[in-house]
Design a protein around this motif. Structure first.
Motif, PDB file in Angstrom:
ATOM      1  N   UNK A  72      17.600   4.107  -8.952  1.00 31.41           N
ATOM      2  CA  UNK A  72      16.375   4.890  -9.112  1.00 31.41           C
ATOM      3  C   UNK A  72      15.312   4.067  -9.842  1.00 31.41           C
ATOM      4  N   UNK A  73      14.061   4.213  -9.392  1.00 28.07           N
ATOM      5  CA  UNK A  73      12.917   3.541  -9.996  1.00 28.07           C
ATOM      6  C   UNK A  73      11.795   4.544 -10.234  1.00 28.07           C
ATOM      7  N   UNK A  74      11.028   4.323 -11.302  1.00 30.23           N
ATOM      8  CA  UNK A  74       9.840   5.130 -11.584  1.00 30.23           C
ATOM      9  C   UNK A  74       8.711   4.677 -10.661  1.00 30.23           C
ATOM     10  N   UNK A  75       7.937   5.631 -10.157  1.00 36.95           N
ATOM     11  CA  UNK A  75       6.758   5.323  -9.338  1.00 36.95           C
ATOM     12  C   UNK A  75       5.602   6.180  -9.857  1.00 36.95           C
ATOM     13  N   UNK A  76       4.667   5.566 -10.543  1.00 35.71           N
ATOM     14  CA  UNK A  76       3.552   6.284 -11.149  1.00 35.71           C
ATOM     15  C   UNK A  76       2.381   6.542 -10.224  1.00 35.71           C
ATOM     16  N   UNK A  77       2.498   6.171  -8.961  1.00 39.61           N
ATOM     17  CA  UNK A  77       1.397   6.337  -8.013  1.00 39.61           C
ATOM     18  C   UNK A  77       0.854   7.768  -7.953  1.00 39.61           C
ATOM     19  N   UNK A  78       1.703   8.811  -7.898  1.00 39.35           N
ATOM     20  CA  UNK A  78       1.159  10.175  -7.832  1.00 39.35           C
ATOM     21  C   UNK A  78       0.331  10.557  -9.063  1.00 39.35           C
ATOM     22  N   UNK A  79       0.570   9.900 -10.194  1.00 43.94           N
ATOM     23  CA  UNK A  79      -0.176  10.228 -11.406  1.00 43.94           C
ATOM     24  C   UNK A  79      -1.633   9.782 -11.314  1.00 43.94           C
ATOM     25  N   UNK A  80      -1.918   8.837 -10.431  1.00 39.00           N
ATOM     26  CA  UNK A  80      -3.298   8.382 -10.249  1.00 39.00           C
ATOM     27  C   UNK A  80      -4.188   9.520  -9.762  1.00 39.00           C
ATOM     28  N   UNK A  81      -3.641  10.438  -8.977  1.00 42.84           N
ATOM     29  CA  UNK A  81      -4.418  11.580  -8.480  1.00 42.84           C
ATOM     30  C   UNK A  81      -4.865  12.472  -9.632  1.00 42.84           C
ATOM     31  N   UNK A  82      -4.037  12.597 -10.655  1.00 45.07           N
ATOM     32  CA  UNK A  82      -4.382  13.409 -11.821  1.00 45.07           C
ATOM     33  C   UNK A  82      -5.534  12.756 -12.581  1.00 45.07           C
TER      34      UNK A  82
END
Length: 95
Positions: A72-82
């Motif tokens: 498993x890896x963290x992916x912060x891409x969806x947080x950019x929308x916030x």
């Protein structure tokens, strides 16, 4: 975007994300061990697996099979929308 908020609402899921930002590419066993030893969270493997599934559905975690293990890896891409929706002004700037 509601999936992101739902995923981040749970403290155990936030702790899982913290652990994945510190040590990427962890197995379920490694994550369960870190939660128990570092944070005192004694969740079952099934509970942690369900938390990871919610994080995956929200796009905050990506997983990949390597042999018999699932990493498993963290992916912060969806947080950019916030951040795009509600930009954080520099300190000292009046709103």
């Amino acid at each position: 975007m509601t999936d992101i908020y739902r995923a981040l609402a749970d403290p155990t899921r936030r702790t899982l994300l913290d652990e994945l930002t510190k040590h990427e590419g962890q197995t379920l066993y490694e994550l369960c061990s870190r939660l128990a030893m570092t944070h005192g969270i004694d969740s079952t493997r099934q509970a942690v697996s369900q938390h990871l599934a919610v994080l995956e559905d929200a796009g905050l975690v990506r997983a990949e099979r390597q042999g018999r293990s699932k990493l498993h890896w963290f992916d912060g891409t969806p947080l950019k929308a916030v951040v795009t929706r509600w930009p954080i002004p520099p300190r000292g700037t009046a709103t």
